[in-house]
Design a protein around this motif. Sequence first.
Motif, PDB file in Angstrom:
ATOM      1  N   ASN A  35      -3.906  -6.339  -4.934  1.00  0.00           N
ATOM      2  CA  ASN A  35      -2.686  -7.123  -4.779  1.00  0.00           C
ATOM      3  C   ASN A  35      -2.451  -7.410  -3.302  1.00  0.00           C
ATOM      4  OD1 ASN A  35      -2.062  -4.112  -4.834  1.00  0.00           O
ATOM      5  ND2 ASN A  35      -0.099  -4.903  -4.044  1.00  0.00           N
ATOM      6  N   VAL A  36      -1.780  -8.535  -2.999  1.00  0.00           N
ATOM      7  CA  VAL A  36      -1.434  -8.914  -1.632  1.00  0.00           C
ATOM      8  C   VAL A  36      -0.004  -9.439  -1.614  1.00  0.00           C
ATOM      9  CG1 VAL A  36      -3.806  -9.439  -0.919  1.00  0.00           C
ATOM     10  CG2 VAL A  36      -2.400 -11.228  -1.958  1.00  0.00           C
ATOM     11  N   ALA A  37       0.534  -9.646  -0.422  1.00  0.00           N
ATOM     12  CA  ALA A  37       1.889 -10.174  -0.270  1.00  0.00           C
ATOM     13  C   ALA A  37       1.867 -11.687  -0.473  1.00  0.00           C
ATOM     14  CB  ALA A  37       2.447  -9.842   1.107  1.00  0.00           C
ATOM     15  N   ALA A  38       2.523 -12.170  -1.532  1.00  0.00           N
ATOM     16  CA  ALA A  38       2.460 -13.590  -1.896  1.00  0.00           C
ATOM     17  C   ALA A  38       2.956 -14.498  -0.780  1.00  0.00           C
ATOM     18  CB  ALA A  38       3.265 -13.838  -3.174  1.00  0.00           C
ATOM     19  N   GLU A  39       3.968 -14.061  -0.029  1.00  0.00           N
ATOM     20  CA  GLU A  39       4.545 -14.920   1.000  1.00  0.00           C
ATOM     21  C   GLU A  39       3.583 -15.179   2.154  1.00  0.00           C
ATOM     22  OE1 GLU A  39       6.493 -10.777   1.591  1.00  0.00           O
ATOM     23  OE2 GLU A  39       5.630 -11.990  -0.030  1.00  0.00           O
ATOM     24  N   SER A  72       3.811  -6.316   9.805  1.00  0.00           N
ATOM     25  CA  SER A  72       2.475  -6.296   9.211  1.00  0.00           C
ATOM     26  C   SER A  72       1.399  -5.903  10.202  1.00  0.00           C
ATOM     27  CB  SER A  72       2.138  -7.667   8.609  1.00  0.00           C
ATOM     28  OG  SER A  72       2.946  -7.948   7.495  1.00  0.00           O
ATOM     29  N   CYS A  73       1.641  -6.082  11.508  1.00  0.00           N
ATOM     30  CA  CYS A  73       0.638  -5.756  12.517  1.00  0.00           C
ATOM     31  C   CYS A  73       0.999  -4.526  13.336  1.00  0.00           C
ATOM     32  CB  CYS A  73       0.414  -6.947  13.447  1.00  0.00           C
ATOM     33  SG  CYS A  73      -0.069  -8.450  12.590  1.00  0.00           S
ATOM     34  N   THR A 129      -0.040  -6.343   2.517  1.00  0.00           N
ATOM     35  CA  THR A 129       0.998  -6.193   1.487  1.00  0.00           C
ATOM     36  C   THR A 129       2.382  -5.989   2.099  1.00  0.00           C
ATOM     37  OG1 THR A 129       0.451  -3.826   1.374  1.00  0.00           O
ATOM     38  CG2 THR A 129      -0.566  -5.272  -0.278  1.00  0.00           C
ATOM     39  N   ASN A 130       2.522  -6.336   3.396  1.00  0.00           N
ATOM     40  CA  ASN A 130       3.799  -6.152   4.099  1.00  0.00           C
ATOM     41  C   ASN A 130       4.302  -4.716   3.998  1.00  0.00           C
ATOM     42  OD1 ASN A 130       3.931  -8.747   5.055  1.00  0.00           O
ATOM     43  ND2 ASN A 130       5.292  -9.488   3.444  1.00  0.00           N
ATOM     44  N   GLY A 131       3.365  -3.769   4.075  1.00  0.00           N
ATOM     45  CA  GLY A 131       3.724  -2.361   4.084  1.00  0.00           C
ATOM     46  C   GLY A 131       3.908  -1.748   2.711  1.00  0.00           C
ATOM     47  N   ALA A 189      -3.443   2.995  -2.973  1.00  0.00           N
ATOM     48  CA  ALA A 189      -3.242   3.163  -1.541  1.00  0.00           C
ATOM     49  C   ALA A 189      -1.795   2.859  -1.177  1.00  0.00           C
ATOM     50  CB  ALA A 189      -4.181   2.247  -0.749  1.00  0.00           C
ATOM     51  N   SER A 190      -1.312   3.511  -0.144  1.00  0.00           N
ATOM     52  CA  SER A 190       0.055   3.270   0.303  1.00  0.00           C
ATOM     53  C   SER A 190       0.195   1.942   1.031  1.00  0.00           C
ATOM     54  CB  SER A 190       0.532   4.416   1.201  1.00  0.00           C
ATOM     55  OG  SER A 190      -0.298   4.523   2.351  1.00  0.00           O
TER      56      SER A 190
END
Length: 239
Positions: free
Chosen positions: A79-83, A226-227, A53-55, A42-43
């Motif tokens: 996967n996700v955005a670690a921060e 992100s939103c 994933t912060n885009g 997915a994008s």
Amino acid sequence: MMKKLTAAIATVSTLGFANMAHAESFDTAIGEIDASMTATLASDYIWRGQSQTNGAGAVQTSLDFAHESGIYIGAWGSNVAAEDFGGASIELDYYVGYGGAITDDITYDVSWATYTFPQGIDAVDEILASVDLYGFTLGAKYAYDPSSALYTYVGYGFELPYDIGLGLHYGNTDTKDPVGTSTANLEYNDWAITLGKTALGLDWALMYSDTDLGNDCTEIYVDRDSCDSNVTLSVAKSF
């Protein structure tokens, strides 16, 4: 039937499909069991209108087992955005539930899920319930540990010409306790429009999503974008 089987396009919380039309059936001593594994590219990873994933792009996979009685278990990962998740770069979800049909046009599903983030924020436990009737889906998700949040949603899905599926979704999040690293008690709405089609042996989806979080987004995520509204493309293959 499995949760992944009964969920309409409009009510998925992530942009991806676990298409149980490709499930393999096995006869066992305890009855027939369906097994399915799905891989998705997915994008973006969209959850309730928010990018996880912060885009950036997402690689997702699921494994599900469903007994003929309606009981199912499964696991899902991305996967996700670690921060944004206390250093965790992976989300691993595990769930168990039961689904059934009242009539050909009315089905229901209840389940329990835990969302884990290895080496990151605490796991979140949630109870889920939904009813599908005549193309509509009504559902609720209650997260009770470690935070308290209620998510209610309505969706409607139907078929367009050329075997294209159209899904409409509207949800409300009412958070009573902190979310992740946030100290905010947020309430907000999200909505999405999804087009889906199976072609070349793959499940394709294009989704537009948005929220009314506005500046409150910074209470949850490091990246304000992100939103923001998102247009997300995914392709999935079930085995």
